[in-house]
Motif scaffolding. Structure first.
Motif: not given
Length: 412
Positions: A262-280
């Motif tokens: 649910s929160v990963l999807i919020d981050r998905f909409y941020v206009k920045k690259e989604l890194t491995k560290e972001d995923m965790i």
């Protein structure tokens, strides 16, 4: 490795977070600063004084159109005054005036669209959608994303009061929920399902907005993540049934998947690259927020037979162990994350601590008095303060028509 692929999330990232949760210590960590009784008194006095000022301002709301523009400007002046001086969250220490004004403007755009698209929503449901958009705004600040209002994240936020509440509604039959979920799945797969009601049509509209986005670094469309979210919601229905008693590991897995996604999807909409560290970090942050919600809802979930980690064992010792692990988990998660805006991340972490403390206060009957007394030392006001009638909306709470008019004027 495609970070957003379902198998990668389920078989790589979620097991990593499960292990981090397992390693979180079970004793109360020393990660917060105690608040003296004198400071608590000053904070309570500030809240009381400013609540009185706002109640007085609400009481001046003009009955006639003339004067409403001035009243609105005066109200916003008060809002900015609080944001620039409040002594509790100290948000003014973490964000410059320009960013504070941008956040207020963006939330104003959000609420305007809510009122236009779904005027039938209750204040509570609007608040639920707005809270999710605020989470997205926090993520934008962490990554220095200064993009304008996101219609895609707006659509996703509106799915909370529309889909999540429907699926969690104990008055809806299992068959109704299955039909509704099938409708959503067909839409996300591009099968053009026929809506059976105005509710279906509105759901389809918000799904269409939420699906208008792709990640920066991969071809993954939002619809794929939304399909995963649907799967997670369907799995979580097992928590509402007592047909099968779920053990600790099963409850943990459901909370990790649903909360994290649910929160990963919020981050998905941020206009920045989604890194491995972001995923965790964002999967872990979503798991944290899921448990923080469950902490506040122990009594309601227990009465309804909902199987969360916090209703597995209602003894004070078991509940206190979970809360201690939650403190350790979120501290380690934020400490390890290489955020672009580390200062603002510190603000987020401090508010995570306050969220846990609020949850303990709300569910205090499930904790020992010694534990409550110990945690109360870290809260910015006394735990008993929120039983006080001195709050911002006293005088208009319960008068939804008047509150609607006030909100409408502030959004002009």
């Amino acid at each position: 490795m495609d970070n957003l692929h379902q198998n990668t999330i389920k078989n790589y990232f979620l097991p990593l977070l499960r292990e981090q949760w397992r390693k979180a210590e079970e004793t109360l960590p020393v990660c917060m600063v105690k608040v003296s009784p004198e400071e608590k008194e000053r904070n309570e006095a500030y809240i009381k004084d400013m609540s009185a000022v706002f109640r007085q301002q609400f009481g001046r709301y003009p009955r006639l159109p003339i004067g409403k523009n001035k009243w609105s400007k005066d109200t916003y002046r008060l809002i900015y005054q609080v944001l620039n001086e409040e002594p509790i969250l100290h948000i003014q220490h973490y964000l410059p005036q320009e960013r504070l004004e941008c956040l207020v403007t963006e939330m104003k755009s959000f609420m305007k669209k809510v009122r236009m698209d779904a005027p039938e929503l209750s204040q509570e449901d609007m608040g639920q959608a707005a809270r999710n958009y605020v989470v997205y705004l926090m993520f934008k600040e962490i990554h220095h994303d200064t993009a304008d209002f996101s219609e895609a994240c707006y659509g996703y936020s509106m799915l909370y009061p529309f889909t999540d509440n429907y699926i969690d509604n104990i008055s809806c039959s299992k068959e109704e929920k299955c039909r509704y979920n099938s409708f959503i799945r067909d839409y996300l797969k591009g099968n053009a399902p026929v809506p059976a009601s105005a509710y279906d049509e509105k759901t389809m509209y918000f799904l269409s907005l939420a699906g208008k986005s792709k990640s920066v670094e991969s071809s993954c469309p939002a619809s794929e993540l939304l399909l995963m979210m649907l799967e997670a919601q369907e799995e979580s229905l097992q928590q509402q049934s007592m047909d099968t008693i779920l053990d600790y590991e099963r409850r943990l897995g459901i909370s990790l998947f649903k909360g994290g996604l649910s929160v990963l999807i919020d981050r998905f909409y941020v206009k920045k690259e989604l890194t491995k560290e972001d995923m965790i970090f964002y999967l872990g942050f979503g798991f944290f927020l899921q448990l923080a919600d469950d902490l506040q809802d122990i009594k309601e979930d227990s009465n309804n037979g909902h199987q969360t980690l916090f209703t597995l064992n209602l003894s004070a010792k078991a509940e206190e162990t979970l809360v201690n692990k939650l403190f350790f988990f979120i501290t380690a998660l934020c400490s390890a994350f290489p955020a672009g805006n580390k200062v603002f991340l510190d603000f987020v972490l401090t508010n995570c601590y306050q969220l846990i403390l609020m949850g303990v206060q709300k569910s205090r009957e499930y904790f020992s008095e010694a534990y409550i007394t110990q945690l109360a030392e870290y809260y910015p006001v006394s735990f008993t303060y929120f039983a006080s009638p001195d709050n911002l909306f006293s005088g208009i709470k319960g008068d939804e028509k008047r509150l609607d008019k006030i909100i409408e004027t502030l959004l002009l």
